[in-house]
Design a protein around this motif. Structure first.
Motif, PDB file in Angstrom:
ATOM      1  N   ALA A   5       0.849  -1.187   0.000  1.00 19.16           N
ATOM      2  CA  ALA A   5       0.000   0.000   0.000  1.00 19.16           C
ATOM      3  C   ALA A   5       0.890   1.243   0.000  1.00 19.16           C
ATOM      4  N   VAL A   6       0.549   2.190  -0.884  1.00 24.27           N
ATOM      5  CA  VAL A   6       1.318   3.420  -1.009  1.00 24.27           C
ATOM      6  C   VAL A   6       0.357   4.599  -0.891  1.00 24.27           C
ATOM      7  N   VAL A  17      -3.124   3.344  -2.233  1.00 32.32           N
ATOM      8  CA  VAL A  17      -3.278   2.529  -3.424  1.00 32.32           C
ATOM      9  C   VAL A  17      -2.328   1.347  -3.312  1.00 32.32           C
ATOM     10  N   ASN A  18      -2.821   0.163  -3.628  1.00 31.49           N
ATOM     11  CA  ASN A  18      -1.960  -1.018  -3.634  1.00 31.49           C
ATOM     12  C   ASN A  18      -1.224  -1.111  -4.959  1.00 31.49           C
ATOM     13  N   CYS A  19       0.026  -1.523  -4.887  1.00 25.79           N
ATOM     14  CA  CYS A  19       0.810  -1.745  -6.097  1.00 25.79           C
ATOM     15  C   CYS A  19       1.756  -2.911  -5.842  1.00 25.79           C
ATOM     16  N   SER A  26       7.773   3.998  -8.590  1.00 25.56           N
ATOM     17  CA  SER A  26       7.156   4.263  -9.896  1.00 25.56           C
ATOM     18  C   SER A  26       5.736   4.778  -9.726  1.00 25.56           C
ATOM     19  N   LEU A  27       4.993   4.180  -8.807  1.00 24.55           N
ATOM     20  CA  LEU A  27       3.617   4.631  -8.560  1.00 24.55           C
ATOM     21  C   LEU A  27       3.616   6.058  -8.025  1.00 24.55           C
ATOM     22  N   THR A  28       4.499   6.341  -7.099  1.00 27.36           N
ATOM     23  CA  THR A  28       4.580   7.688  -6.529  1.00 27.36           C
ATOM     24  C   THR A  28       4.919   8.712  -7.611  1.00 27.36           C
ATOM     25  N   ALA A  31       1.888   9.207  -9.849  1.00 34.15           N
ATOM     26  CA  ALA A  31       0.881  10.011  -9.149  1.00 34.15           C
ATOM     27  C   ALA A  31       1.278  11.482  -9.139  1.00 34.15           C
ATOM     28  N   ASN A  32       2.552  11.758  -8.900  1.00 34.06           N
ATOM     29  CA  ASN A  32       3.028  13.145  -8.904  1.00 34.06           C
ATOM     30  C   ASN A  32       2.881  13.765 -10.296  1.00 34.06           C
ATOM     31  N   ASP A  33       3.211  12.995 -11.328  1.00 33.89           N
ATOM     32  CA  ASP A  33       3.060  13.466 -12.706  1.00 33.89           C
ATOM     33  C   ASP A  33       1.596  13.767 -13.008  1.00 33.89           C
ATOM     34  N   PHE A  34       0.713  12.845 -12.628  1.00 35.51           N
ATOM     35  CA  PHE A  34      -0.712  13.023 -12.868  1.00 35.51           C
ATOM     36  C   PHE A  34      -1.241  14.249 -12.128  1.00 35.51           C
TER      37      PHE A  34
END
Length: 102
Positions: A5-6, A17-19, A26-28, A31-34
């Motif tokens: 979970a992140v 969010v689980n990844c 990569s998820l972080t 998310a920052n880009d989005f």
């Protein structure tokens, strides 16, 4: 596959969010880009409705993805043509070399 979970933040809202384990960074970054894209889009379009903003951003991202896929297919096709030409050139050179030895 294990998941982790992140915590990410989108438009000032924090969510978990689980990844897959090992993909947290990569998820972080995604998310920052989005989040950055959403803020820029909001400033540029003056859209304040979150649902509309998310829809426009999703459409923009899907468009970009489709264009990249088209480019990838085109690049692959071009690379295949170059490889075939290179193979043909090598085969012709080998035939000439064999003929000159005979």
């Amino acid at each position: 596959m294990t998941t982790q979970a992140v915590e990410i933040q989108i438009l000032g809202k924090t969510m978990r969010v689980n990844c897959p384990a090992g993909q947290e960074q990569s998820l972080t970054e995604a998310a920052n880009d989005f989040d950055q894209r959403l803020h820029e889009l909001s400033e540029r379009t003056k859209v304040t409705n979150t649902e509309q903003l998310l829809t426009i951003a999703a459409l923009n991202i899907c468009y970009e993805l489709r264009e990249e896929r088209k480019k990838s297919v085109s690049d692959t096709s071009e690379m295949e043509q170059r490889i075939m030409l290179l193979q043909q050139t090598i085969e012709e050179a080998l035939l000439k070399h064999s003929a000159s030895k005979a």
